[in-house]
Structure formats: structure tokens, C-alpha cells
Write an enzyme that holds these catalytic residues in place. Structure first.
Site, PDB file in Angstrom:
ATOM      1  N   GLU A 276       0.831  -1.204   0.000  1.00 45.62           N
ATOM      2  CA  GLU A 276       0.000   0.000   0.000  1.00 45.62           C
ATOM      3  C   GLU A 276       0.870   1.260   0.000  1.00 45.62           C
ATOM      4  O   GLU A 276       1.848   1.359   0.734  1.00 45.62           O
ATOM      5  CB  GLU A 276      -0.911   0.013   1.225  1.00 45.62           C
ATOM      6  CG  GLU A 276      -1.821   1.226   1.288  1.00 45.62           C
ATOM      7  CD  GLU A 276      -2.626   1.294   2.571  1.00 45.62           C
ATOM      8  OE1 GLU A 276      -3.535   2.142   2.645  1.00 45.62           O
ATOM      9  OE2 GLU A 276      -2.354   0.495   3.495  1.00 45.62           O
ATOM     10  N   LYS A 335      -9.807   2.440  -3.405  1.00 42.10           N
ATOM     11  CA  LYS A 335     -10.316   1.886  -2.161  1.00 42.10           C
ATOM     12  C   LYS A 335     -11.736   2.376  -1.896  1.00 42.10           C
ATOM     13  O   LYS A 335     -12.027   3.568  -2.004  1.00 42.10           O
ATOM     14  CB  LYS A 335      -9.392   2.287  -0.999  1.00 42.10           C
ATOM     15  CG  LYS A 335      -9.746   1.626   0.325  1.00 42.10           C
ATOM     16  CD  LYS A 335      -8.720   1.957   1.402  1.00 42.10           C
ATOM     17  CE  LYS A 335      -9.026   1.233   2.710  1.00 42.10           C
ATOM     18  NZ  LYS A 335      -8.031   1.534   3.766  1.00 42.10           N
ATOM     19  N   CYS A 387      -5.549  -2.440   2.523  1.00 40.42           N
ATOM     20  CA  CYS A 387      -5.454  -2.398   3.980  1.00 40.42           C
ATOM     21  C   CYS A 387      -6.693  -2.955   4.651  1.00 40.42           C
ATOM     22  O   CYS A 387      -7.031  -4.117   4.521  1.00 40.42           O
ATOM     23  CB  CYS A 387      -5.136  -0.975   4.438  1.00 40.42           C
ATOM     24  SG  CYS A 387      -4.530  -0.889   6.144  1.00 40.42           S
TER      25      CYS A 387
END
Length: 515
Positions: A276, A335, A387
Site C-alpha cells: 500500500e 479503495k 489495507c
């Protein structure tokens, strides 16, 4: 029930009603936390559940809520102690503020076992022993479901099923998911607890417990999905860039050079995954100078590189935390399930004012949306997550059956060398097991791993070191039962069982009042 059993149960009830029960409640919560990674004492979860269920059976609703809150302080105070590291070391808060924020965080989540205790006591006090194992188990999971999916965008950490990857109960995960499996776990603890009510309960309950364990063990041998193509060679990079250095402008070139050097050693792989925000700059800032040359090299070596970086949207206030696939076919993923208090601020304007007072600055990102096209690597679409998204089961499930494997990129450097990276990997492994897909999980500092469709670790990097791991995966097709249905059947059945239990309790009360 004979006289010795009556005396035993009276003494046991007195113990759980007393002060010693309150003292033991935080210890029981800590025991529950020890069931999770990296400690992995999975069966302590059953002991902790039996203790708290026994407490709620004999306490008034108010006392049961207090006992549940104390249990929660132990569970979350130990299990998510890494929050202090994030706030103090990387959030820049002073010591007192860090302690108070951590205590507030732990206290908020401790309200959920408190709520479970209140509801359980209020119902169990009116019931008979025949359904006393069902009621606390069902309420526990329903409250977990609320905590994991609704409150503050969901916080599914330390949900009991995640502790069972190495036990027979993991066999239920591809069938009924985390919540259905958690209910069977809690039910087992409740059945064991009810044995103390007399000999007639012991044989029946032990048989039921044995059936639950044996059935789970048998289900572990079922392969729900199948390979749909040739093997794919993959490499996962772990740069181990300290969080305090990650975004310093003077370190950007060194970071990019480090990942590029690691990549050049693995051009024999079909897919190379970076963690990430491994590129610590906006896409527009490095597109020409870094991304395009890297993409040309990837095409020359017939590889796809999955990198991660922030991207700006069409409007100034829109920013995405993104994945970018570089290769023959460039693709993106933004995301979608953002981290509360990390990537967006819920409870506005209160939360913003508090953070301003503490002089803490957090990210403000925009969700990518539910209808994004799946990115493609090595010729196959895959389910991407960034994440915290790997803690949300629906994020992977809804991308099936098209996705042939899962990719998660994570930066757990925010939590230092704490227990959080190991807990996070444990959660991520559940997504592989639920979907019957390989999972490629690349992290900045750990724990980077290749996970099999059965949830096992194929290969794992040493945490907190610069590393690269390589292995072979297979693109998978087909659907597990859970992938087809999600959590709806399990939650619906739980609600129905609790409703039927309430009806039974009311009928029993009516009969007792009839002269």
C-alpha cells in the site's frame, strides 16, 4: 438434581455473582484476546465465552452489562493495544492524549459485550436451561454483526471466529462464514457450560459438542473451488520503509529506487505486487518520470506490476487511495471501504474539532464506489482490497465469481512492531477461505504472505525486514456456499431462533401463571 449438585450449583452461582467474578472478567477478556494471532491459543476463546455466559446467567441485566464491559476492557484493552502506538508514535499526540484516546477507543468497543450481557441476562432470567446455551450465543453473534458491519462503518476486529483457523471450526467458514461459524463456537461453549445443571444434560450436550467438532473437521476436507488455468508465478515485495520516513520528500527517490531494485530481481514472475502506497506520491506527480518507464519494462518482461499510490480525482477535494496495475493492460482500483478516523472522519463535526484540538491531522479520502471494474493481472481479473478492506467479507465476496484470485496491499507500519500485523494477516486469511481463492498480501513492514484457498500460509516473509517472496498460485473458479449467499442466511436463522426462544419463554411464563 441431587443434593451435592444443588450445593455445587449454589456455590458456583454465588461465585459468579460476587466481586471475584468482576475481578476475573478483564482476565477472561485477555484470555479471549490470547486466542487470536500471534498467540493462537484458539481454545481459550471457548473458556472465555463459558465464563462470561455463566456470569450473565446469574446476574441482573445491569450487573451483566457491567460484567460485559469489564470483559470488553480486557479483550480490547489487550487485543487492540496497538492503537496507542498509532496515536502516540505516528499520530503525533502527546502521552496524556494518547492514553485518553486509546482508553476512549477501548471503552467504546467494550460497550458491545456490555450490550450483549444486558440483553442476555434480560432474556435468560425468564428462560429454562434447555435454551440457555442458545440465547447468549445468538445475541453475541448478532451484536458482533452490528459491530462489524454498521457502527462507524464496521470494526470486525477480534470477532471470535477469526481465532479458529487452526481448529475444526474453520471447516464451516466456506459454508456459513464468520458469523455462522462464530455462533457454532459460542453454542459449543454454552453447551459445555450447561452441563453443570445435572447429569441429564451432560451426555446430550457432550454429544452435540462432539458432532459440531467432527462435522467441522470433515468439512475442512472439501474443496469448494477449482483451478481454471495454468499456474501463475508471483512475487510480493516488502520494502520495510519506516512510517516516519515514508512520506518525507527527501526519501521519495530512495524508496522508489528500493522497490525498483527489488522488482528487477523478479522479472521472471508473472505478477509482482508492491504494498500500500509503496509509491509515496500522487499519480500525477510521478506518471511520466517513474510510472511510464516502469510500465515499459514490465511489458518487455511480460510481467504485470501491481503498485499502490494516492490519486487525485476530477475535483480538488477528491482523493483516492488506489491500486494501479502496470503491464500490457493498465487498470485501476480505488479503495471503497475507508478506515474511520484514518481515511475519513465520522461523527462530524465533533470528531474534527477534537482532532483539531489535539493537533492531529488524518487523511481525507473518497470511496471508489461499488461498481468499479475488476483490475486484471496475468490475464485474469482479481478482487483488490487495500489495507482495512480485507477485514470486510463482502468486499471480496461481491467480486465473485469473476475474480480468479485476491490481492491485498497493506501498510501496517502505522502500528509498529505490535501484535496488529499478525492479527491483520489472520483476518485476511479468512477471505481466502471464504472465497476459495489464493490471496496475495503485500505489506510495507509485515506480514507479507501468499495464502492458499484453504486459508493456509503458502509462504510468508519475515516481518519488519526488507524482503521479497515468490511462489506459484492458480487462478480459481467456482463458488463456495458462503460466496453464493453471504451472511444473510446465518443472521436470519439466528434472528428466527431467538424469536422462537422468546415465544417459548412467554408460553412457559403463561403456563406458570395459570392456576
Amino acid at each position: 438434581m441431587n443434593m451435592p449438585e444443588t450445593v455445587f450449583n449454589h456455590n458456583l452461582s454465588a461465585f459468579f455473582k460476587g466481586f471475584y467474578g468482576d475481578l476475573l472478567a478483564p482476565a477472561a477478556g485477555i484470555a479471549m484476546a490470547l486466542a487470536f494471532a500471534p498467540f493462537d491459543h484458539a481454545y481459550l476463546a471457548f473458556v472465555a465465552l463459558a465464563f462470561i455466559f455463566a456470569s450473565w446467567e446469574v446476574l441482573t441485566p445491569a450487573r451483566a452489562a457491567f460484567r460485559g464491559f469489564l470483559f470488553g476492557l480486557g479483550l480490547f484493552g489487550f487485543g487492540v493495544s496497538w492503537v496507542f502506538v498509532s496515536v502516540r508514535v505516528y499520530g503525533g499526540a502527546d502521552l496524556l492524549s494518547s492514553v485518553l484516546i486509546t482508553l476512549l477507543f477501548v471503552s467504546v468497543w467494550s460497550l458491545f459485550p456490555a450490550l450483549t450481557g444486558y440483553l442476555t441476562s434480560a432474556i435468560v432470567r425468564r428462560s429454562d436451561h434447555a435454551i440457555n446455551s442458545l440465547i447468549p450465543s445468538g445475541i453475541w453473534i448478532l451484536v458482533e454483526y452490528i459491530r462489524g458491519n454498521w457502527f462507524l462503518n464496521g470494526f470486525p476486529w477480534l470477532q471470535i471466529a477469526y481465532s479458529q483457523l487452526a481448529t475444526p471450526f474453520s471447516g464451516y467458514i466456506p459454508i456459513i462464514g464468520v458469523y455462522g461459524t462464530g455462533f457454532l463456537m459460542a453454542l459449543s461453549a454454552g453447551l459445555a457450560l450447561q452441563c453443570h445443571h445435572g447429569k441429564r444434560h451432560i451426555v446430550t450436550n457432550l454429544i452435540l459438542i462432539a458432532v459440531l467438532f467432527a462435522s467441522g473437521a470433515l468439512c475442512k476436507n472439501i474443496a469448494w473451488t477449482h483451478s481454471i488455468g495454468e499456474s501463475i508465478r508471483v512475487s510480493l515485495l516488502q520494502g520495510n520503509i519506516p512510517q516516519e520516513q515514508k512520506w518525507a520528500p527527501e526519501n521519495r527517490d530512495a524508496t522508489l529506487r528500493k522497490y525498483r531494485d527489488l522488482t528487477e530481481k523478479h522479472w521472471d514472475s508473472d505478477i509482482i505486487v508492491w504494498p500500500e502506497t509503496s509509491i509515496p506520491a500522487y499519480y500525477s506527480e510521478v506518471e511520466e518520470s517513474f510510472i511510464e518507464p516502469l510500465e515499459r519494462e514490465a511489458v518487455e518482461h511480460n510481467s504485470d506490476i501491481i503498485v499502490s499510490l494516492p490519486m487525485k480525482g476530477d475535483q480538488p477535494h477528491i482523493k483516492y487511495n488506489s491500486i494501479l496495475v502496470l503491464g500490457i493492460q493498465r487498470s485501476f482500483y480505488h479503495k471503497n471501504h475507508l478506515l474511520p478516523f484514518g481515511e475519513y472522519l465520522p461523527l462530524q463535526p465533533l470528531s474534527g474539532k477534537i482532532l483539531d484540538f489535539l493537533n492531529m491531522r488524518l487523511g481525507h479520502f473518497t470511496p471508489g464506489g461499488d461498481n468499479q471494474t475488476l483490475p486484471i493481472a496475468a490475464g485474469y481479473p482479481f478482487a483488490a482490497s487495500i489495507c482495512y478492506e480485507d477485514a470486510i467479507s463482502s468486499e471480496a465476496r461481491t467480486k465473485l465469481p469473476d475474480a480468479a484470485f485476491l490481492v491485498n496491499v497493506t501498510n501496517d507500519a502505522w502500528f509498529g512492531q505490535s501484535i496488529e500485523p499478525f492479527q491483520h494477516l489472520q483476518i485476511a486469511r479468512m477471505r481466502a477461505l471464504e472465497t476459495g481463492r489464493y490471496l496475495l498480501r503485500a505489506t510495507n513492514t509485515g506480514v507479507t504472505a501468499i495464502v492458499s484457498p484453504m486459508g493456509g500460509i503458502v509462504k510468508q516473509a519475515i516481518p519488519f525486514e526488507t524482503a521479497a517472496i515468490s511462489g506459484i498460485i492458480e487462478p480459481m473458479g467456482g463458488l463456495t456456499p458462503y460466496a453464493k449467499t453471504g451472511d444473510t442466511p446465518a443472521i436470519s436463522i439466528l434472528i428466527a431462533l431467538l424469536y422462537l426462544s422468546e415465544i417459548k419463554i412467554r408460553h412457559r411464563g403463561a403456563r406458570q401463571r395459570t392456576p
